[in-house]
Motif scaffolding. Sequence first.
Motif, PDB file in Angstrom:
ATOM      1  N   UNK A  38       0.826  -1.208   0.000  1.00  0.00           N
ATOM      2  CA  UNK A  38       0.000   0.000   0.000  1.00  0.00           C
ATOM      3  C   UNK A  38       0.860   1.257   0.000  1.00  0.00           C
ATOM      4  N   UNK A  39       2.033   1.182   0.616  1.00  0.00           N
ATOM      5  CA  UNK A  39       2.902   2.352   0.673  1.00  0.00           C
ATOM      6  C   UNK A  39       4.301   1.970   0.226  1.00  0.00           C
ATOM      7  N   UNK A  40       4.499   1.874  -1.062  1.00  0.00           N
ATOM      8  CA  UNK A  40       5.830   1.477  -1.538  1.00  0.00           C
ATOM      9  C   UNK A  40       6.891   2.544  -1.224  1.00  0.00           C
ATOM     10  N   UNK A  41       6.487   3.761  -1.202  1.00  0.00           N
ATOM     11  CA  UNK A  41       7.423   4.829  -0.848  1.00  0.00           C
ATOM     12  C   UNK A  41       6.806   5.607   0.303  1.00  0.00           C
ATOM     13  N   UNK A  42       7.572   5.754   1.363  1.00  0.00           N
ATOM     14  CA  UNK A  42       7.021   6.402   2.556  1.00  0.00           C
ATOM     15  C   UNK A  42       7.072   7.918   2.395  1.00  0.00           C
ATOM     16  N   UNK A  43       6.063   8.536   2.926  1.00  0.00           N
ATOM     17  CA  UNK A  43       6.042   9.994   2.867  1.00  0.00           C
ATOM     18  C   UNK A  43       7.180  10.558   3.699  1.00  0.00           C
ATOM     19  N   UNK A  44       7.859  11.519   3.131  1.00  0.00           N
ATOM     20  CA  UNK A  44       9.084  12.048   3.709  1.00  0.00           C
ATOM     21  C   UNK A  44       8.848  12.648   5.096  1.00  0.00           C
ATOM     22  N   UNK A  45       7.645  13.102   5.372  1.00  0.00           N
ATOM     23  CA  UNK A  45       7.362  13.711   6.672  1.00  0.00           C
ATOM     24  C   UNK A  45       7.385  12.693   7.799  1.00  0.00           C
ATOM     25  N   UNK A  46       7.225  11.445   7.453  1.00  0.00           N
ATOM     26  CA  UNK A  46       7.173  10.416   8.490  1.00  0.00           C
ATOM     27  C   UNK A  46       8.407   9.525   8.435  1.00  0.00           C
ATOM     28  N   UNK A  47       9.455  10.031   7.825  1.00  0.00           N
ATOM     29  CA  UNK A  47      10.686   9.254   7.729  1.00  0.00           C
ATOM     30  C   UNK A  47      11.834  10.097   8.265  1.00  0.00           C
ATOM     31  N   UNK A  48      12.593   9.516   9.147  1.00  0.00           N
ATOM     32  CA  UNK A  48      13.786  10.199   9.627  1.00  0.00           C
ATOM     33  C   UNK A  48      15.002   9.607   8.958  1.00  0.00           C
ATOM     34  N   UNK A  49      16.177  10.079   9.336  1.00  0.00           N
ATOM     35  CA  UNK A  49      17.405   9.596   8.706  1.00  0.00           C
ATOM     36  C   UNK A  49      17.572   8.105   8.941  1.00  0.00           C
ATOM     37  N   UNK A  50      17.154   7.605  10.087  1.00  0.00           N
ATOM     38  CA  UNK A  50      17.386   6.197  10.396  1.00  0.00           C
ATOM     39  C   UNK A  50      16.177   5.340  10.072  1.00  0.00           C
ATOM     40  N   UNK A  51      15.219   5.895   9.384  1.00  0.00           N
ATOM     41  CA  UNK A  51      14.084   5.067   8.999  1.00  0.00           C
ATOM     42  C   UNK A  51      12.769   5.702   9.381  1.00  0.00           C
ATOM     43  N   UNK A  52      11.690   4.992   9.032  1.00  0.00           N
ATOM     44  CA  UNK A  52      10.358   5.546   9.278  1.00  0.00           C
ATOM     45  C   UNK A  52      10.072   5.724  10.765  1.00  0.00           C
ATOM     46  N   UNK A  86       4.500   9.199  18.521  1.00  0.00           N
ATOM     47  CA  UNK A  86       5.306   9.115  17.308  1.00  0.00           C
ATOM     48  C   UNK A  86       6.755   9.248  17.715  1.00  0.00           C
ATOM     49  N   UNK A  87       7.575   8.284  17.316  1.00  0.00           N
ATOM     50  CA  UNK A  87       8.962   8.305  17.778  1.00  0.00           C
ATOM     51  C   UNK A  87       9.903   8.141  16.587  1.00  0.00           C
ATOM     52  N   UNK A  88      10.830   9.092  16.484  1.00  0.00           N
ATOM     53  CA  UNK A  88      11.829   9.030  15.419  1.00  0.00           C
ATOM     54  C   UNK A  88      13.158   8.556  15.983  1.00  0.00           C
ATOM     55  N   UNK A  89      13.978   8.015  15.121  1.00  0.00           N
ATOM     56  CA  UNK A  89      15.276   7.528  15.562  1.00  0.00           C
ATOM     57  C   UNK A  89      16.234   8.649  15.908  1.00  0.00           C
ATOM     58  N   UNK A  90      15.944   9.828  15.459  1.00  0.00           N
ATOM     59  CA  UNK A  90      16.826  10.953  15.763  1.00  0.00           C
ATOM     60  C   UNK A  90      15.929  12.180  15.921  1.00  0.00           C
ATOM     61  N   UNK A  91      16.478  13.294  16.399  1.00  0.00           N
ATOM     62  CA  UNK A  91      15.625  14.467  16.608  1.00  0.00           C
ATOM     63  C   UNK A  91      14.953  14.906  15.307  1.00  0.00           C
ATOM     64  N   UNK A  92      13.703  15.302  15.394  1.00  0.00           N
ATOM     65  CA  UNK A  92      12.968  15.802  14.225  1.00  0.00           C
ATOM     66  C   UNK A  92      12.243  17.076  14.653  1.00  0.00           C
ATOM     67  N   UNK A  93      13.000  18.131  14.681  1.00  0.00           N
ATOM     68  CA  UNK A  93      12.480  19.384  15.225  1.00  0.00           C
ATOM     69  C   UNK A  93      11.359  19.990  14.392  1.00  0.00           C
TER      70      UNK A  93
END
Lengths: 344, 381, 327, 644
Positions: D155-169, D182-189
Amino acid sequence: MTQPTPIPTEPAPLLRIAGLKTHFFTDDGVVKAVDGVDLTVEPGKTLCVLGESGCGKSIMARSILRIVDRPGRIVGGSITYRAADGRSVDLAAMSPTSAAIRQIRGSDIAMIFQEPMTSLGPIQKIGKQIVETILLHRRMSKAEAKETAIEMLNRVGIPRPRERFEAYPFELSGGMRQRAMIAMALCCQPRLLIADEPTTALDVTTQAQILDLIADLKEEFGMAVMLITHDLGVVAEVAEDVAVMYLGKVVEKGDVYSIFEEPKHPYTRALLESVPRLGVRHAGRLPAIEGMVPHPLVRPTGCPFRTRCRAFMPGICDVHQPELQRQGRTDVACFLHNPVPAHG
Amino acid sequence: MTMTQTELANAAESNIDPTPIVLGPWALVWRKFRRHRLAMVSAVVVIFIYLVAIFAEFLAPFPTDQTSVRHTFAPPQPLALFVTDADGTRFRPHVKGLKMEIDREAMRRSFAVDAERIIPVGFFVKGYEYKLLGLIPANRHFFGPLDPRDPMYLWGADRLGRDMFSRIVMGTRVSMSIGLVGVAVSLVIGVAMGGLSGYYGGWVDTLIQRFIEFIRSVPTIPLWMGLAAAIPLDWPPLRTYFVVTVIVSMIGWTSLAREVRGKFLSLRGEDFITAARLDGLTDREVILKHMVPSFSSHIIASLTLAVPLMILAETSLSFLGIGLQPPLVSWGTLLKEAQNIRSIIEAPWLLIAPGSVIVVAVLALNFLGDGLRDAADPYSN
Amino acid sequence: MRGFLLRRLLYMIPTLFLVSITTFIIIQLPPGDYLDALAADMGEAGVENTAVMEALRQQYGLGQPMYVQYFKWMKGILLEGNFGISFEKNVPVNDLIWDRLAWTFGISILTLMFIWFTALPIGIYSAVRKYSVGDYVATFFGFLGLAIPNFLLALVMMYVAFKYFGQSVGGLVSPEYLNQPWSWAKFVDLLQHIWMPIFVVGTSGAAALIRIMRANLLDELYRPYVVTARAKGMSEFQLLLRYPVRVALNPFISTIGWILPTLVSGEIIVAVVMNLPTTGPLLLRALLVQDMYLAGSMILIVSVLTVIGTLISDLLLAWVDPRIRYQ
Amino acid sequence: MTLIPKRGWRATQVAAACLALALSGPAWAWQEAPMLSKMVEAGEIPPVDERLPAEPLVQEVVEQTGEYGGTLRRAILGGGDQHNIVRTIGSDNLVRWDWNWSEVKPNIAKSWEVSDDATTFTFHLREGMKWSDGAPFGADDIMFWYEDVFLNPDLTPVKDINFVGASGPVEVTKIDDLTVEFKFGEPNGLFIQNLAYGFSYYPTVFAKHYLSQFHEKYNPDVQALVDAEPAASDWVQLFNLKAGPMDTPLFWQNPDRPTLHAWHLTNAYGSTDRVEVVRNPYYWKVDEDGNQLPYIDRITYDQVEDVETILLKAFNGEIDLMLRHIGRPSYKAVLTDNMERGKYRFFDVNDLPANSMIVMMNLTNKDPVKREVVNNKDFRIGVSHAINRQEIIDLLYFGSGYAAQSAPQPGSEFFKEEYQKQYTEFDPDLANEYLDKVMPEKDAEGFRLGPDGNRFQLIFLVADVFGLQYPDAMELIKGYLADVGVDIQVRATDRSRLIALHTANEQDAYLWNCGGGQKDAYTAPLCYLPMPSNSVSWAREWAKWATDKSTGEEPPEEVKAILAKYDSVKAAPTPEEQHDLMAELIEMAMDQFFTVGLVQNEPVFGLARNNVRNVPDPLPIAGQLWFPAPYVAQVYYEGGQSLP
């Protein structure tokens, strides 16, 4: 018409054409196709109008029925038709679209044309076209009209008429078509049949059959026939009276025997000479009339035939117009026979 | 009658009145055509339009891409011939200056005639440089303001302050040549295909007729759009123009081919063609020497009628935005630019000027074609 | 006749096959595909959503080679009557087009009637009174109708309707009747709107028809059979209608079959300008955004209609003109 | 399809009623629209107290408390105009921007917390909130999106960039029924900002109770539904068909899909002459007086094929509130003329991108010669000086607007006049000076020769977009550049072909605009650094590399430094740090001078009938900011209906 017409001893003519002039007003000038024609058609008789192509005989015939196409127009003369009830009407004075002339067309005077291929409506059935004519002039039901039409088809010698009633023109041969045309023309039992070169487009055998047919029907219906032709053979076969036309004028008229035995007008003579006859050997080529018919816009002065006449008399023929005058048994318009007027 | 015909040769020697000169078929066509007054007038108009197309640069006072910030949507300026001042009235062609005001709220410019300011107009004035007929460098123009920097908008100005008169004059060349080139393309294909089809008949005819039916069954606009979109973008405008022309001519050739075929079919049975064949002429010779001449007048008439169709087709293409592109100017592109409510309300001349030019040209071409068609058969009636 | 029909039907097969392939090629000709158009729409709205594109590329199967797409499409049409789906509307093409085709046919037929009722009498008059003032007037307006581009006329008429009649512009019914069930009032409202497109589309058609009728009739008017009919004593009007007009009409009857397809695709621009619920705007939009199956299906349908129309024309012609029938 | 929501409502009715009784205090007396009261009386819907969440969003109104009633009439173009609907009703996310576009406020989430390191975001939902069909909305719906849609590779072959951090979704977890994390692998200010923009609608548009029937995980018999749907051949297609993205037509073609929007569809966009949306009886916003929003009963979108028709409709007073399509400078005059007839007024729209007209030259051109030249900053400076911006403004925009580079605009926290004005003065001599440094040689016609000795030529694509007369501008630009010896060829094309060409990296240059002029500089710095984009590409290959180092092409060091700086902006936990880093980034980007900005337009305008009230004026809009959508609910008619 300087002289009053002699009072006929016979019954009054069916049709009397006097001084008829039908001119065509083209952009290039006036073409005087019919330029003062005097003719009479006697009831029950066959009149042949003889002349070369373009001499105005067809236009004259069409003028009678007032079916001359524009820009042609009758500009003078009269066409007096004596109806069955004895009253006379001047067809030339009628409006070509009036109901009065339409009643005469097809009913009193019918006409057949030289091109049976194109003279019938191309996409309507033969029967329908005949029935249409009947219904125009006779009060009868469609079924009766149909029977009449089939009877008529039978009468003109069309085999299996009931079948042919449903046929389209293109399904018939030329002869059959001309028969159908005749059937259509005669379906209202006209008193005068005008046949405009009805056999030109047909082969010789068929020609003879058609002519015989017309002659038979004439007898049967007791009608008069005006046969327009350039074929002297036809004239010899069927005519009782003959009128010879040249450039819109009648140059000679009379009964067929007189014309053939004693042609007076040089044109009539030339015509007769140009016909091969059985048993007559010609030294070389068949004699032909010299020269060509003048261009319709350039009518010669004086006698119209003078440009081709072997007996051309300078100072007379190119100055005066000869009038048709009774000379012996025929009427002729030629200064060889007629007196030359004193002044032009 | 045979007797008169056999005597033709002897006719000259006998006492004959002068017969009118026997005219050749083309002279007859011309004679008939001349009588069609509307067609004559149209012929003059068409010739005039083509002259304009040929000498467009000479006639256009300004370059088509010359913009003027101060004259966007300037209304047409009437050309006055006389000046009346203290010294009396003199002949001095001129236009009146324009005063411009900006209404920032409504975002529009309004213009008033500045009666004080007279911009003299002259003939054969100096202006921008161009090459006459594409060859001779020149800078004279038929008429224009004496000072080429002065504004003169006889037919108004467009949204960029470009002179509509000049643009329409220059557009004439493209529009009218699209008609001609398109027709030429149609002619070649149409006559070839129609000729083959009508002359040979049989399976060739069937094949070609199916092909025509196929071409005609593909709707025009999608076909145009598909073809136009397939033109590579890096092609220069002129090549694109040519391709557009060819695309436009797609509509023309099938009907022409049908017409030619019909003529061929009817001629095939004529005696003179049979005679020519019996004389041992090759098919090519029969077609070129006998058949084509006998219906060429008809072809010319149909061609004349095809030109306006092509012109209109080009306007449709432009309307869809798949026709010619700037900087090429054609009547179609001009009309497309004016195809909006804003122009109708605020600058109607943008619509009226090219619209009427198209109508006049198409009318003239149609009348001309109609006259030619009437005259095409000199023996009719 | 049966042989003729059979032969013609047989010819249709290769033509239609060729048409289907060409259709497919035409819609594939422009570079890019529907998703590019969608991206352009989104881009113009200032929207950047690259992730969506990938998902949709799979959704529409746009990655497959062309011949695979073609065969899938044709298979659907031939076996199931399924023309595929519209990418933009996301419904089967079948659901979209028949409604609009019905409108198109309706308007076409009305336009046809308008054209015939105006053009035929004028054309006949023009021929019978050749070179009269009336003929010149008819000719002039006829050519004027041909010369004014339809879309120009459409726009100007819309503006006039808006400016001077205060009419709600565009579409076939006023806004208050949109999405409403049919009623007498809605029908009257429809009549108030529908004359405009009919007039606009009809003018050029009528103009052409006047010219053709005049020319055809002039060809017939001086034929011997007309003289015969006249000599029978028929009235001018009667004989005109029964003989030359009847023959001159044949070419028209033969064009009836052509009318439908040209009106389906030929008046696209007018339909767009006048906002008609016909196939034109749908087709144009489909072409612009490369809504492949929708555009392709419509072109195919129009083409098939043309081919069938030609057949019908030929049959009709054979029916009305016995000369052809018996050849 | 229509049966399911009904059944859903019945099933949940009892539970919802219990919840309402147990949890919502009688502190508020809610009022509802008369049309809804009738439906309550008829027993079609529960009373207003049960429909509203326990703590509805109290929406501040722009002018005053409104009146109920009326139909808002708009027009929609025949196809591809889904943003017309999106921007009136579509944008209701977890959080929203306030109507000045200055601050992020609660929306669907009544509150949220951000961890100190800006990696974890916890959202608290409103208790008793319901979908438009009456089914309850809660954390499960968000989890449905996350687990079954977002994480599903089909359903989502490419993830929306807003919900993806450098280390993954992002990782989403349900804390309880009303709390998600919602938890990102790195800061998402920038996450909260991003979430407030239009695109981040995803978490709250997937109604589990309705959509799960199309999902193979929840419905083993999904194939039956697939078979029944001619437009789908497998369940993925079916699901996409029923749950399409909001910014595509798909979303608006499924009227059955429950939403949290103020109005919901009654019919599908594209299939009829009119799209009609009717008020959502479960809408979860009230005004300060306790009136349930929206005020206006319904919105109609009459489908037209041509923009001209919209104009005529506006003149006729058939358009009540609209800025799309008609708010263009060129229409201002005719709209002004017909104000009395149409009984409307104008309002200002602050549509301020970084620049309205930008020359984007392809810095990663496939042609090495062209690439070499355009990558030379002196060339770009030369081009910039050669263009007479004022003339463009005078000719095309009636003198409204000003010369500007693509840079933060006045009002933005990053605005600096030097950015805005650099190289904008029209000076052909200076332009020649710069260009001589790059390409001194000229040919016989006066055109400059490239390093390979051939005439240097750029092919500019231009499409008529944004109503800004780009093709006309391009003709002018062509002339200016010819004057300084640069040969450019203009190729007018349609938008989709232009997009197709530049996404294939097959363009030399084109005109477009660019966001990032205002608050969106943080989230859409499209002209400050290479970013993947559908419509903006001046260095597509670098942008590819930036997202995935294995693709595209490695950019030069200066560009890499900017990319790294952006990563640090995203990682910065506090707004202050974000601001400082972003300012540094912009400084670097301005120095790089990637694109040549030409014109900044004055604000455009919108049109509202005279009795339409509570219209934000000026109204900010931007590519990402789908305004006025969240604020249409508080728009009302004085008198309860549109002027006759």
